[in-house]
Design an enzyme around this catalytic site. Sequence first.
Site, mmCIF file in Angstrom:
data_model
loop_
_atom_site.group_PDB
_atom_site.id
_atom_site.type_symbol
_atom_site.label_atom_id
_atom_site.label_comp_id
_atom_site.label_asym_id
_atom_site.label_seq_id
_atom_site.Cartn_x
_atom_site.Cartn_y
_atom_site.Cartn_z
ATOM 1 N N LYS A 35 50.062 30.847 39.015
ATOM 2 C CA LYS A 35 49.879 29.824 40.057
ATOM 3 C C LYS A 35 49.525 28.456 39.483
ATOM 4 O O LYS A 35 49.801 27.437 40.107
ATOM 5 C CB LYS A 35 48.834 30.272 41.075
ATOM 6 C CG LYS A 35 47.438 30.328 40.517
ATOM 7 C CD LYS A 35 46.465 30.887 41.553
ATOM 8 C CE LYS A 35 45.062 30.802 41.013
ATOM 9 N NZ LYS A 35 44.126 31.662 41.729
ATOM 10 N N ARG A 128 33.864 35.416 48.741
ATOM 11 C CA ARG A 128 35.119 34.753 49.046
ATOM 12 C C ARG A 128 35.931 35.812 49.786
ATOM 13 O O ARG A 128 35.503 36.226 50.855
ATOM 14 C CB ARG A 128 35.820 34.236 47.766
ATOM 15 C CG ARG A 128 36.935 33.259 48.126
ATOM 16 C CD ARG A 128 37.661 32.698 46.909
ATOM 17 N NE ARG A 128 38.628 33.648 46.349
ATOM 18 C CZ ARG A 128 39.602 33.278 45.530
ATOM 19 N NH1 ARG A 128 39.759 32.015 45.187
ATOM 20 N NH2 ARG A 128 40.435 34.178 45.032
HETATM 21 C C1 PLP Z 1 43.714 32.407 40.658
HETATM 22 C C2 PLP Z 1 43.348 33.826 40.733
HETATM 23 C C3 PLP Z 1 43.228 34.575 39.549
HETATM 24 C C4 PLP Z 1 43.396 33.985 38.172
HETATM 25 O O1 PLP Z 1 42.350 33.117 37.858
HETATM 26 P P1 PLP Z 1 42.132 32.528 36.384
HETATM 27 O O2 PLP Z 1 40.773 31.962 36.420
HETATM 28 O O3 PLP Z 1 43.192 31.503 36.159
HETATM 29 O O4 PLP Z 1 42.270 33.652 35.428
HETATM 30 C C5 PLP Z 1 42.913 35.907 39.680
HETATM 31 N N1 PLP Z 1 42.716 36.477 40.883
HETATM 32 C C6 PLP Z 1 42.837 35.783 42.036
HETATM 33 C C7 PLP Z 1 42.607 36.474 43.329
HETATM 34 C C8 PLP Z 1 43.152 34.445 41.999
HETATM 35 O O5 PLP Z 1 43.254 33.754 43.144
#
Ligand code: PLP
Length: 353
Positions: A35, A128
């Site tokens: 993402k 969250r």
């Molecule tokens: C964005 C996200 C991740 C990845 O996060 P990083 O800090 O980039 O490793 C993992 N799980 C969820 C649910 C996310 O929204």
Amino acid sequence: MNAKLSIDLSKLTENARNVTAQCKACGISVMGVTKGVSGSLPVARAMVNGGVEYLADARLRNLKKLKSLDVPKVLLRVPALSEVAELVEYADISLNSEIRTIERIAEEAVKAGKVHKLILMVDIGEYREGVLPEEIIPTVERINRLEGVRLYGLGTTLTCIHGVIPDETNLGELVEIAKQIEVQFKLTLPVISGGNSSSYYLVQNGSIPRQITNLRLGETILLGRETAYGNQIEDLNRDVFVFRAEIVELKRKPSKPKGNIGMDAFGKIPKFADKGFRQRALLSAGIQDVVPEYLIPADPAVEIVGGSSDYLVVDLTDCSKEYTLGDYISFYLTYGGIVQLCTSEYVVKEFVE
Ligand SMILES: *Cc1c(COP(=O)(O)O)cnc(C)c1O
């Protein structure tokens, strides 16, 4: 174009290879999270080449771009009721917390002749997304009665909006809940997903609970950082992403503005020190492309003074390199920086093999 984001795919693959090997040694599979780069296909492919077993993104629109890659796709953001049909088409697995949404997914999956895999999110303190621990068993009971979906695992998110750090206690709680489900419902959960890049330090120091079998990693692979304490990881490349902007004005100017000081272009009152005349450069990109706080000058002698919508202002006085008009200034990035630059249509993306 005079503002470029270069992405070194070999360095990215190296990071992915290193991270997946460390995780594998702890019995952990890796979901490579795309993402941060708007679901870029070359980036996702580099992650797969480096050994990630799944690709994960928060947006279906990004997962759609990854259709040609032959690994399971995971939707990270709890799906919206209005996107369930597309979810079933483009994702094999999704993170969920609402039984009503899960019931809709089941209906759509049955229609499409598929079985969609669910990772049920458990909220162990970050507050969250996720079902609270006491509601997990009744939720699993309802999932078990549905056709078209299968409970594939449990997951949790920490260090996101409230900064709760993953540790053996809170991840231990997730593991206990998973065990209880496996015993009570006589099933195995292939995935117990212990979080994002903020959980990686537990892999590094070997203290991640043994029953955690998965992590969802974006920042660690992309930028070589763990995010519980914000440390750069020694063996990983921090320079997969480099942003370059061109010098469009280069002049010696006073560092202290003349006149009465009001708000800047974005409504903040600027502060500055009087350091006399300084060698100032204006660069060809501004806050519309990237917020200055997200940039880390590759030459540590470059000082970021500030930015407006279309310029970044840097102080080059202390640099040993002699910059001239038309030169490019390079920056490493924070996660916010790559997110912003990848979504700016004004910034050229260059892939380096
Ligand atoms: C964005 C996200 C991740 C990845 O996060 P990083 O800090 O980039 O490793 C993992 N799980 C969820 C649910 C996310 O929204």
